[in-house]
Motif scaffolding. Sequence first.
Motif, mmCIF file in Angstrom:
data_model
loop_
_atom_site.group_PDB
_atom_site.id
_atom_site.type_symbol
_atom_site.label_atom_id
_atom_site.label_comp_id
_atom_site.label_asym_id
_atom_site.label_seq_id
_atom_site.Cartn_x
_atom_site.Cartn_y
_atom_site.Cartn_z
ATOM 1 N N ALA A 116 1.209 7.521 0.472
ATOM 2 C CA ALA A 116 2.105 6.610 0.545
ATOM 3 C C ALA A 116 3.373 6.782 -0.738
ATOM 4 C CB ALA A 116 1.456 5.229 0.480
ATOM 5 N N ALA A 117 2.373 7.265 -2.041
ATOM 6 C CA ALA A 117 3.389 7.160 -3.070
ATOM 7 C C ALA A 117 4.366 8.312 -2.976
ATOM 8 C CB ALA A 117 2.119 7.414 -4.413
ATOM 9 N N ALA A 151 -8.998 7.518 1.669
ATOM 10 C CA ALA A 151 -8.338 6.408 1.217
ATOM 11 C C ALA A 151 -7.373 6.949 -0.058
ATOM 12 C CB ALA A 151 -8.935 5.355 0.635
ATOM 13 N N SER A 152 -7.805 7.766 -1.032
ATOM 14 C CA SER A 152 -7.164 8.385 -1.804
ATOM 15 C C SER A 152 -5.922 9.299 -1.337
ATOM 16 C CB SER A 152 -7.838 9.124 -2.514
ATOM 17 O OG SER A 152 -8.809 8.525 -3.441
ATOM 18 N N TRP A 183 -3.235 6.882 0.020
ATOM 19 C CA TRP A 183 -2.681 6.320 -1.177
ATOM 20 C C TRP A 183 -1.411 7.453 -1.479
ATOM 21 C CZ3 TRP A 183 -1.900 7.744 -6.408
ATOM 22 C CH2 TRP A 183 -1.397 6.702 -6.981
ATOM 23 N N ARG A 186 -13.690 7.612 0.780
ATOM 24 C CA ARG A 186 -12.830 7.217 -0.388
ATOM 25 C C ARG A 186 -11.949 8.440 -0.582
ATOM 26 N NH1 ARG A 186 -17.434 5.798 -4.916
ATOM 27 N NH2 ARG A 186 -18.060 3.887 -4.240
ATOM 28 N N ARG A 233 7.337 6.919 -0.879
ATOM 29 C CA ARG A 233 7.747 5.895 -1.785
ATOM 30 C C ARG A 233 8.690 6.491 -2.842
ATOM 31 N NH1 ARG A 233 7.144 3.221 -6.713
ATOM 32 N NH2 ARG A 233 8.141 0.889 -6.838
#
Length: 339
Positions: free
Chosen positions: A98-99, A91-92, A95, A88, A102
């Motif tokens: 990716a944020a 995965a965080s 993420w 987890r 972006r």
Amino acid sequence: MLLIGLYALVAGGVVGLAGAGMLRLLRGRSILVHVLVLLTVTVLAVVVGVATVARAMFLSPHDLWVVLVTVSASAVISLAVGAVFGSRLAASAVWAQAARDRERRLEAGRRELVAWVSHDLRTPLAGLRAMAEALEDRIIDDPATVAEYHRRIRVESDRMAQLVDDLFELSRIHAGALRLVPTTVPLRDIVSDAIAAVAPLAAGRRIRLVAADSGWPSVRAGERELARVVSNLLVNSVRYTPEDGTVHIAAGHERDSVWLAVSDTCGGIPEQDLERVFDVAFRGERARTPGAAGSGGGGGLGLAIVRGLVEAHGGRVDVRNTVRGCQFEVRLPVPTGRS
């Protein structure tokens, strides 16, 4: 007690040093690998320490076996829980990365947008000021030239108004302030209105606008936003299609989506630019550069607005090269329960 503590410290220290060396060797791996190694080293240090102390206490073989089984079971549970937590956490981390990526892309896009808009506003403003000063100082008094100056002032004012309107629409999309009012919209009517609006621009460049005779479905969408999508796609194709070219519009219905395709004879888009044509302020190379097309251009925002509006409807827009040009295809989902 001091001797037991020393035994436990030495055993745990050896395992800890080995784990530190392992972490150093794996420093380029993912965070999940590091978490698992760290948990393994911690649990293994406890197991080794307990085993060493148990042997130093001269426990019976049966008692020693009970201790080892108990500690091993606890170690397995700890590793399992740690693996779940580590996955987890990984995965965080992915993420979050990716944020951040972006956000960097958006920031780069904003900087590029400011640069493009500054350029697109500076040029017509300089021309407007020069023409206004010429008219004010009566440098020109020929009626035909005065009329031409007035016409050019109106054209440039309309162009800047369109640019400001595009910026406002794009800001609404990016800010999440866009509020759709879905209704059942006949695509034929939307396309007919868009063709009528684009016809003068197409006629001036001798470009034929051809719409399919049949296959026009209805779609559940915001009428104003869908009209903007179709209009932007048509204007984009007309602007970058050479004179005496053709722009073809067709639509259709599939089981779970409605599609609209706008094809032109622009000569195609370079392969490396296909994924960027919907980026803010992207204009590409010669085939889709306003100066090359003689269009007068825009702010490079039309296709970015198209993508934002289509995605707000839960759809997608794609582009691909064809034999003579390129094709933009919009797909909008069909609500559940509708055919």
